[in-house]
Design an enzyme around this catalytic site. Structure first.
Site, PDB file in Angstrom:
ATOM      1  N   HIS A   1     -48.997  47.203  91.349  1.00 23.55           N
ATOM      2  CA  HIS A   1     -48.935  47.516  92.473  1.00 23.55           C
ATOM      3  C   HIS A   1     -50.338  47.716  93.193  1.00 23.55           C
ATOM      4  CE1 HIS A   1     -44.532  48.048  93.389  1.00 23.55           C
ATOM      5  NE2 HIS A   1     -44.526  48.132  92.272  1.00 23.55           N
TER       6      HIS A   1
ATOM      7  N   LYS B   1     -48.603  57.106 106.987  1.00 25.26           N
ATOM      8  CA  LYS B   1     -48.558  56.542 105.710  1.00 25.26           C
ATOM      9  C   LYS B   1     -49.381  57.576 104.771  1.00 25.26           C
ATOM     10  CE  LYS B   1     -50.441  52.574 107.050  1.00 25.26           C
ATOM     11  NZ  LYS B   1     -50.031  51.550 106.461  1.00 25.26           N
ATOM     12  N   ARG B   2     -49.360  57.509 103.395  1.00 26.85           N
ATOM     13  CA  ARG B   2     -50.109  58.276 102.623  1.00 26.85           C
ATOM     14  C   ARG B   2     -51.611  58.361 103.191  1.00 26.85           C
ATOM     15  NH1 ARG B   2     -47.907  60.805  98.243  1.00 26.85           N
ATOM     16  NH2 ARG B   2     -50.038  61.749  97.994  1.00 26.85           N
TER      17      ARG B   2
ATOM     18  N   LYS C   1     -57.032  53.472 103.306  1.00 22.45           N
ATOM     19  CA  LYS C   1     -55.975  53.090 104.318  1.00 22.45           C
ATOM     20  C   LYS C   1     -56.803  53.377 105.759  1.00 22.45           C
ATOM     21  CE  LYS C   1     -51.646  54.083 102.006  1.00 22.45           C
ATOM     22  NZ  LYS C   1     -50.711  52.922 102.285  1.00 22.45           N
TER      23      LYS C   1
ATOM     24  N   THR D   1     -45.578  48.287 103.065  1.00 26.60           N
ATOM     25  CA  THR D   1     -44.275  47.901 103.516  1.00 26.60           C
ATOM     26  C   THR D   1     -43.942  48.688 104.984  1.00 26.60           C
ATOM     27  OG1 THR D   1     -43.406  49.734 102.213  1.00 26.60           O
ATOM     28  CG2 THR D   1     -42.942  47.665 101.278  1.00 26.60           C
TER      29      THR D   1
ATOM     30  N   LYS E   1     -41.417  47.477 108.435  1.00 25.89           N
ATOM     31  CA  LYS E   1     -40.616  48.257 109.052  1.00 25.89           C
ATOM     32  C   LYS E   1     -40.840  48.349 110.447  1.00 25.89           C
ATOM     33  CE  LYS E   1     -40.673  51.499 105.301  1.00 25.89           C
ATOM     34  NZ  LYS E   1     -41.241  52.634 104.485  1.00 25.89           N
TER      35      LYS E   1
HETATM   36  C1  LIG Z   1     -42.559  53.098 103.897  1.00 20.18           C
HETATM   37  C2  LIG Z   1     -42.944  54.279 103.737  1.00 20.18           C
HETATM   38  C3  LIG Z   1     -44.239  54.422 103.106  1.00 20.18           C
HETATM   39  C4  LIG Z   1     -45.045  53.183 102.671  1.00 20.18           C
HETATM   40  O1  LIG Z   1     -46.042  53.003 103.961  1.00 20.18           O
HETATM   41  P1  LIG Z   1     -47.082  52.092 103.807  1.00 20.18           P
HETATM   42  O2  LIG Z   1     -47.575  52.171 105.473  1.00 20.18           O
HETATM   43  O3  LIG Z   1     -46.774  50.557 103.392  1.00 20.18           O
HETATM   44  O4  LIG Z   1     -48.062  52.639 103.092  1.00 20.18           O
HETATM   45  C5  LIG Z   1     -44.676  55.741 102.583  1.00 20.18           C
HETATM   46  N1  LIG Z   1     -43.809  56.679 103.072  1.00 20.18           N
HETATM   47  C6  LIG Z   1     -42.551  56.540 103.486  1.00 20.18           C
HETATM   48  C7  LIG Z   1     -41.814  57.807 103.855  1.00 20.18           C
HETATM   49  C8  LIG Z   1     -41.900  55.242 103.920  1.00 20.18           C
HETATM   50  O5  LIG Z   1     -40.775  55.405 104.493  1.00 20.18           O
END
Ligand SMILES: *Cc1c(COP(=O)(O)O)cnc(C)c1O
Length: 815
Positions: A362, A553-554, A559, A661, A665
């Protein structure tokens, strides 16, 4: 009611069952609208229907000669389950009308459920999306994880700083779970090993003088989308053994006995809140082994109950998918169980292990690559360390065969890292012990093959493959965006939910005036919901006509939330200078949790909040810019955010984000991406076309070249806008009474060794942002881009990803 009838007619009798659970199961007699008890009663009503289909599914799988896959993951970020179960069982309107009799809104009742936050971020959410797709494709896949008492911490913001508090998500009980004490497994730690001769005189190894901990399973139903399938997520909880307690108790050490009990139960007490980094803590290795051993024992025992000691078809009918290196201790553990507990010889055990194990990588970030010191490993799992040494010796002999005399290569490829404190390289253990190694986006897999795993790719190229991540369209489109679901259903029919490529039928509608108006109206209504959320959670008023620019995101330096804030500061500076030509009013929303020990990430949260305060309180900015940091970002919050977003920020340093991911979305819900050529962004841009994506920044290979003589000071000096941003930061404009707190941030931007190359991408980022402004100002143009993003998001369904795992790695089928 009979279970078989209920399995086939889940909609019938909802009202009676709810009433019965409310008054008899829960013992409530107050007729008032107590949302919590109604929530409980509704869950029990839905659960009855799930249980009926669960049983039918188990019987169906058992009756078929089909390969079962076990998905091992330290994280499952499930979010809420009620909404998902109602959608997948088609019970939503029945639930709605049932609650109507109680004068209650379904949405209000759904809010009672706490998110199951048993994961950090993308990796854990991927596991959850995969479970939904597997069930929806009727694949015999079991998820195995840990039942943490405390999931991902809650975040609140005080004076701009992140404050963490524990997530006691089980405090009101969990009506979805079924404890299965009859399937309890014993997990051993510590002790020593000794040789002995078995009844045939063969020399064998015994692991003795161990501490034992019980693994108690809790099963959760995972419903497929309207296909009668309910799969299982089995979460293990640690408990003390009775024998252990009793011994201490008899010796008079009552308090020590209780302390030992706590020691055992500590194993599944808390999720480690680090995303993309490892702490090397002993308890974490205990968690990993606890999961691996309990799950493997479970699978082996089920096998034996059916086939006895005949393992000849085991590898043909079982598979294990390892979600990152976290559960790779399963490789030596399966060897141990087959060798020591089942009396198998090495070659046969190794054949079974390598034919069943498959490993997913990952990340390429060095701080995330797990290594465990040999000393710690030997103390905690002495028998496994012996097995790892044997695996390594045999493997290095193979390497020597392939490259005779190349000692340097043997050193590089060794599972045991030497020089300094010897350590076990878990990724190499995963590769050597598996028949498949996959990355999670095309670029990521290429970088693995050319970089991190180059030697291994040269040795066994056929093991390596790509499986670009995906997200489930049930939760991330149908559930979270019912308005868009309704519009899609009326425009292109409803098959898209099982076959997301059907969304391409929208492409010709991107220029249809009537359709684009409806699509825009859906977005506007979703933005209204998001406005309400931001008002409630942040006390900031977002304007509906402004562009909603979102990065959730985190929080991690790679990032580059920092780059986003620097753009915000640049916009602030432009407005104050009166340079508003071509500018479009924006609302910038940022959210995410920082690992509690990650000081720089926490400082970036503080900067975002301080900038937000300065911007939001200045009346000159009111028509142009508003900034909010949304606290406690989690799955149920993302379900409101992604449908209401215009611009999706995916701005990591190229080569650092394995896939992402969140990007998928947002795309599905019609947001346009501003992003670098990183992770799955590349594939998103390929799918939607370059005209419908705001690209900026260095490529992964340019990043490597630029790094050689990176001079951010010179870049800053030559760029007036960037100089002004740095000037505002340096002067303490955003921390007037908090002297010096952002100095480490300024230093990081100016450092020639800044791994994230923030200054290098600044100019190209703000130019892409200008293009986004121009496109947004032209609503027909933006509407077309937005529709095309949804239209071409089909390949990012986790159904596509899982079909590829099924065909290329698992070789199983739907039943
Ligand atoms: C989809 C999702 C992530 C992943 O987000 P990235 O932008 O791909 O880092 C992290 N936390 C939550 C709650 C999510 O739904």
């Amino acid at each position: 009611m009979n279970a078989d009838f209920l399995a086939h007619h889940p909609q019938s009798g909802m009202s009676e069952d709810l009433q019965r659970h409310y008054s008899l199961t829960l013992g409530r007699d107050d007729p008032g609208c107590a949302h919590f008890y109604l929530y409980q009663a509704l869950v029990l009503t839905v659960r009855d229907r799930l249980v009926a289909q669960w049983r039918a599914t188990r019987e169906r799988y058992a009756g078929e000669d089909v390969k079962c896959i076990n998905y091992l993951s330290l994280e499952f970020l499930m979010g809420r389950s009620l909404n998902n179960a109602l959608l997948n069982l088609d019970l939503e309107s029945a639930a709605r009308s049932t609650l109507y009799e109680w004068a209650c809104e379904l949405e209000a009742v759904e809010q009672e459920e706490l998110d199951a936050g048993l994961g950090n971020g993308g990796l854990g959410r991927l596991a959850a999306c995969f479970l939904d797709s597997c069930a929806s494709m009727s694949l015999p896949v079991v998820g195995y994880g840990l039942r943490y008492e405390y999931g991902m911490f809650h975040q609140r913001i005080e004076n701009g700083y992140q404050v963490e508090s524990p997530d006691r998500w089980l405090r009101h009980g969990n009506p979805w779970e079924f404890e299965c004490p009859e399937n309890t497994r014993i997990i051993r730690f510590g002790g020593r090993t000794e040789f002995y001769n078995d009844s045939t005189g063969a020399q064998r190894v015994r692991w003795c003088d161990t501490h034992e901990v019980l693994a108690v399973p809790y099963d959760l139903p995972i419903p497929g989308y309207r296909n009668g399938t309910v799969n299982t997520l089995r979460l293990w909880s640690a408990a003390a053994t009775d024998e252990f307690d009793l011994e201490e108790f008899n010796a008079g050490d009552y308090t020590d006995a209780v302390a030992a009990k706590n020691e055992a139960e500590k194993i599944t007490m808390v999720l480690y809140p680090n995303d993309a980094s490892e702490q090397g803590k002993e308890l974490r290795l205990r968690q990993q082994y606890f999961l691996a051993s309990a799950s493997l024992q479970d699978v082996l025992e089920r096998w034996q109950s059916k086939y006895g000691d005949d393992f000849s078809r085991f590898a043909e009918l079982n598979g294990f998918q390892l979600n990152d290196t976290h559960p790779t201790v399963a490789v030596p553990e399966l060897m141990r169980l087959l060798l020591d507990e089942h009396g198998m010889g090495w070659d046969e055990a190794w054949d079974i292990t390598t034919r069943t194990m498959a490993y997913t990588n990952h990340t390429l970030l060095p701080e995330a690559l797990e290594v465990w010191s040999v000393r710690l490993f030997g103390e905690l799992l002495p028998r496994l360390l012996e097995i790892i040494y044997e695996i390594n010796a045999r493997f290095l002999a193979e390497v020597a065969d392939c490259w005779p005399g190349d000692c340097e290569r043997q050193r590089r490829m060794s599972i045991i890292q030497e020089g300094g404190e010897p350590a076990v390289r878990m990724a190499y253990l995963g590769i050597v012990g598996s028949h498949s190694v996959n990355g999670v986006a095309a670029l990521h897999t290429e970088l693995l093959k050319q970089g991190l795993f180059r030697d291994f790719h040269e040795l066994t190229p056929a093991k390596f493959n790509n499986k670009t991540n995906g997200v489930t369209p049930r939760r991330w489109l149908a559930h979270c965006n019912p308005r868009l679901q309704a519009l899609l259903d009326e425009s292109i029919g409803s098959d898209w939910i099982r076959d997301l490529n059907q969304l391409e039928k929208l492409a010709p509608l991107a220029t249809d005036v009537a359709f684009t108006e409806k699509f825009a109206e859906v977005k506007r209504a979703n933005k209204r919901d998001l406005v309400e959320l931001v008002q409630r959670e942040c006390g900031i008023e977002f304007g509906l006509d402004m562009m909603f620019d979102v990065q959730v995101k985190r929080i991690h330096e790679y990032k580059r939330q920092l780059l986003n804030v620097m753009h915000v500061i640049h916009l602030y500076d432009r407005v104050l200078r009166g340079d508003t030509v071509g500018l479009h009013p924006r609302c910038v929303l940022i959210g995410g949790k920082a690992a509690p020990g990650y000081a720089m990430a926490k400082r970036i949260i503080k900067l975002i909040n301080n900038v937000a305060t300065v911007v939001n309180r200045d009346p000159r900015l009111r028509d142009w810019l508003r900034v909010a940091f949304i606290p406690d970002y989690r799955v149920s919050v993302m379900e409101v955010i992604c449908p209401g977003t215009d611009l999706s920020e995916q701005i990591s340093t190229a080569g650092k984000e394995a896939s992402g991911t969140g990007n998928m979305k947002f795309m599905m819900n019609g947001a346009v991406t501003i992003g670098t050529l990183d992770g799955a962004n590349i594939e998103i841009r390929d799918a939607v076309g370059e005209d419908n994506f705001f690209l900026f920044g260095l490529t992964a290979s340019e990043v490597d070249v630029t790094r050689q003589n990176y001079a951010p000071a010179a870049i800053i000096e030559q760029d007036e806008a960037l100089s002004r941003v740095m000037q505002l930061l340096d002067s303490g404009h955003f921390n007037l009474l908090e002297g010096g707190i952002f100095e480490p941030i300024c230093q990081a931007i100016r450092s020639p060794t800044d791994p994230w190359m923030t200054a290098a991408d600044f100019r190209s980022y703000i130019e892409a942002q200008r293009q986004a402004d121009a496109s947004f100002a032209d609503s027909a143009c933006w509407g077309r881009m937005s529709i095309l993003n949804t239209a071409y998001s089909g390949r990012f369904s986790s159904d596509r990803t899982i079909a590829q795992y099924r065909d290329d790695i698992w070789h199983t089928r739907g039943v």
